[in-house]
Scaffold this active site. Structure first.
Site, PDB file in Angstrom:
ATOM      1  N   GLU A 133      10.193   4.733 133.525  1.00 52.52           N
ATOM      2  CA  GLU A 133       9.685   3.713 134.393  1.00 52.52           C
ATOM      3  C   GLU A 133      11.018   2.630 134.829  1.00 52.52           C
ATOM      4  O   GLU A 133      11.940   2.719 134.093  1.00 52.52           O
ATOM      5  CB  GLU A 133       8.595   2.704 133.616  1.00 52.52           C
ATOM      6  N   ILE A 164      12.268  10.148 138.722  1.00 46.12           N
ATOM      7  CA  ILE A 164      11.292  11.351 138.216  1.00 46.12           C
ATOM      8  C   ILE A 164      11.896  12.437 139.364  1.00 46.12           C
ATOM      9  O   ILE A 164      11.972  12.671 140.586  1.00 46.12           O
ATOM     10  CB  ILE A 164       9.963  11.203 139.048  1.00 46.12           C
ATOM     11  N   ASP A 245      12.772  17.437 122.561  1.00 44.24           N
ATOM     12  CA  ASP A 245      13.403  18.173 121.273  1.00 44.24           C
ATOM     13  C   ASP A 245      13.654  19.274 121.838  1.00 44.24           C
ATOM     14  O   ASP A 245      14.793  19.884 121.120  1.00 44.24           O
ATOM     15  CB  ASP A 245      12.381  18.096 120.185  1.00 44.24           C
ATOM     16  N   ARG A 248      16.415  18.895 125.151  1.00 43.47           N
ATOM     17  CA  ARG A 248      17.769  18.210 124.938  1.00 43.47           C
ATOM     18  C   ARG A 248      18.979  18.989 124.846  1.00 43.47           C
ATOM     19  O   ARG A 248      19.898  18.677 125.349  1.00 43.47           O
ATOM     20  CB  ARG A 248      17.439  17.150 123.783  1.00 43.47           C
ATOM     21  N   GLN A 284      54.572  22.956 130.645  1.00 53.55           N
ATOM     22  CA  GLN A 284      53.707  22.667 129.154  1.00 53.55           C
ATOM     23  C   GLN A 284      52.479  21.428 129.382  1.00 53.55           C
ATOM     24  O   GLN A 284      51.677  21.894 128.590  1.00 53.55           O
ATOM     25  CB  GLN A 284      55.040  22.159 128.026  1.00 53.55           C
ATOM     26  N   GLU A 369      17.929  12.167 129.970  1.00 55.95           N
ATOM     27  CA  GLU A 369      17.135  12.697 128.830  1.00 55.95           C
ATOM     28  C   GLU A 369      17.925  12.081 127.630  1.00 55.95           C
ATOM     29  O   GLU A 369      18.235  12.787 126.721  1.00 55.95           O
ATOM     30  CB  GLU A 369      17.274  14.089 128.868  1.00 55.95           C
ATOM     31  N   GLU A 373      24.853   6.788 124.638  1.00 58.21           N
ATOM     32  CA  GLU A 373      24.599   5.577 123.864  1.00 58.21           C
ATOM     33  C   GLU A 373      23.378   5.852 122.763  1.00 58.21           C
ATOM     34  O   GLU A 373      23.328   5.559 121.532  1.00 58.21           O
ATOM     35  CB  GLU A 373      24.856   4.385 124.361  1.00 58.21           C
TER      36      GLU A 373
END
Length: 393
Positions: A133, A164, A245, A248, A284, A369, A373
Site C-alpha cells: 500500500e 501491484i 518464504d 523470496r 589483466q 519482496e 535493507e
C-alpha cells in the site's frame, strides 16, 4: 549455451536436470518471438499463455491439475533463473502466476483451489498478489485497507493497493485487508477478488525503468463473498509471510539468471573486441573483472540453492536462508551487470544492447519482496533470536 554445470551439485535430483534441460531449449526457441517491447501487456499475456500451454506453469502453480501438491522450490528457482537468462519479462510472467496463487496453494480451501488454480496453471487466467500500500510496503502491519462484514455472506473491501505486479491485466487478485481480529499484524485476512468485481478499479498504471504491468488498485465498497477468504480470519499476515518464504529465494534466482547472462555477454565481448591489437580479455584488469563476476555468480547460486533445498527438505521456515539468498544474489547481480556494462564501454549503455537491458532489469529486484535493507534486519533478528535461545538452553 549457458553454463548449467551447477546442476551436478548435491542439491539437485535427476528430475531437476531434466527439467532444466527441457526449459532451456524451450525458452531459447520460444521466448524471443513472444516479446514486443512496445506492447508489454500483450507480451505478458502471450508469455503466460505459452508457458501454460508448454506445461511450465505447473511448477509455479502446483495442484492446478487437481492433485494435492506443494511447491518444489528448487524447480521454481531453476525456472526463474533460466527464464530470466532469456528475458526478464518471461521470468516475470512465470513468477507472478506463482506468487499470485501461492496463498491459495498453501492455505486455500478445496473449493478455492478447484476454482482458481487450474486456469492459472493452464495460462488462461492471470493472477496477482496485492499486499503493498502507499504507506505499507515493508511494514505490512501498517496496512490500512479494511475488510468489514456485510451480512453473514460477504465482506466489503475499502482501500488502496499499489506497486501491484500484473495490475491492470490480472483476472484475479489475492488481496490482504485489515479485518480486526486482533491489533497489528494479527488482524489481517486474505481474499481472492476477481478483477471484474464491482468496486475494484485500476486507479493508475505505473511506469518503471524495466517496463512490466504494474498498477495502483482502488477498492470502494468492493463486495466479496466470505467463501473467497483464504485461510482463517486473522491469518493474513501468516499467509503473506509463508508465501514470501517460498518465493523470496526465487527472486535471488531471477537475479542469478540476469547475472549469468551478463557474465556470458561480458565473456563473449571480451573475447572478440580488439583493443591495442589484442582481445580485450587479454588485459589483466578485464580478467580481474571477469573473475569477480564469476565468483559472484557462483556464491549467489550456492546461497539460493541451499535455501531452496532446505525448504524442499521439510524445513517449516527458511527465513534467514531465503533472506540471505535474496539479499546477496540481487546485490551481487547488480555488481556483475555493472561490470559487464563497463566491459562493453559506450556500447553497454546503448539502447537495444542486452547488457543495457539487464542493467535496467536488475534494479527493481533489490527492492521488491523486501528491499536489501529489510533483508538485513530479517537476518540479524533471526540470528539474535537463535543466539538468545541458545543462551537460555
Amino acid at each position: 549455451m549457458p553454463d548449467r554445470s551447477f546442476l551436478s551439485w548435491p542439491f539437485f535430483e535427476e528430475r531437476h536436470r531434466i527439467f532444466a534441460g527441457a526449459l532451456t531449449v524451450w525458452a531459447r526457441e520460444n521466448v524471443p518471438q513472444l516479446i514486443d517491447h512496445h506492447d508489454v501487456d500483450g507480451s505478458c499475456r502471450r508469455l503466460v499463455a505459452a508457458l501454460g500451454e508448454g506445461g511450465w506453469l505447473e511448477a509455479a502453480v502446483p495442484g492446478s491439475d487437481g492433485e494435492e501438491a506443494r511447491h518444489d522450490v528448487r524447480t521454481l528457482c531453476i525456472a526463474r533463473e533460466i527464464l530470466a537468462y532469456e528475458s526478464g519479462l518471461a521470468d516475470f510472467a512465470f513468477a507472478m502466476q506463482g506468487l499470485g496463487t501461492g496463498p491459495i496453494v498453501l492455505f486455500g480451501s478445496p473449493e478455492l483451489k478447484q476454482r482458481y488454480l487450474p486456469p492459472v496453471g493452464e495460462g488462461t487466467r492471470i493472477a496477482a498478489f496485492a499486499l503493498s500500500e502507499p504507506e505499507a510496503g515493508s511494514d505490512v502491519a501498517a496496512m490500512a485497507t479494511t475488510g468489514t462484514p456485510d451480512g453473514n455472506t460477504h465482506v466489503r473491501l475499502v482501500g488502496v493497493k499499489t506497486w501491484i505486479s500484473n495490475g491492470g491485466i490480472a483476472d484475479q487478485y489475492v488481496v490482504f485487508a485489515r479485518t480486526g481480529e486482533a491489533p497489528g499484524a494479527r488482524g489481517l485476512s486474505a481474499f481472492v477478488v476477481d478483477a471484474d468485481t464491482p468496486g475494484l478499479t485500476i486507479e493508475e498504471r505505473i511506469e518503471v525503468v524495466a517496463p512490466h504491468p504494474l498498477a495502483t488498485l482502488r477498492f470502494e465498497n468492493c463486495r466479496v463473498p466470505v467463501e473467497r477468504r483464504v485461510g482463517a480470519p486473522g491469518e493474513g499476515f501468516k499467509i503473506a509471510m509463508a508465501t514470501l518464504d517460498v518465493f523470496r529465494s526465487t527472486v535471488g534466482a531471477a537475479a542469478l539468471g540476469l547475472a549469468r547472462r551478463a557474465l556470458d555477454e561480458g565473456l563473449r565481448h571480451a573475447s572478440t573486441r580488439k583493443l591495442f591489437g589484442a582481445p580485450l580479455g587479454d588485459l589483466q584488469l578485464t580478467q580481474a573483472g571477469l573473475a569477480d563476476m564469476a565468483t559472484g555468480v557462483d556464491t549467489s547460486a550456492l546461497l539460493i540453492y541451499r535455501a531452496a533445498w532446505t525448504k524442499d527438505a521439510g524445513a517449516a521456515r527458511v527465513t534467514r536462508e531465503a533472506a540471505m539468498a535474496k539479499m546477496h544474489a540481487t546485490e551481487s547481480a547488480q555488481a556483475v551487470i555493472d561490470r559487464a556494462v563497463q566491459i562493453f564501454g559506450g556500447l553497454g549503455v546503448t539502447k537495444g544492447v542486452k547488457v543495457e537491458e539487464l542493467y535496467r532489469e536488475i534494479r527493481a529486484l533489490r527492492i521488491y519482496e523486501g528491499a536489501t535493507e529489510v533483508q538485513k534486519v530479517v537476518i540479524a533478528r533471526d540470528l539474535l533470536k537463535a543466539a538468545s535461545a541458545q543462551a537460555a538452553a
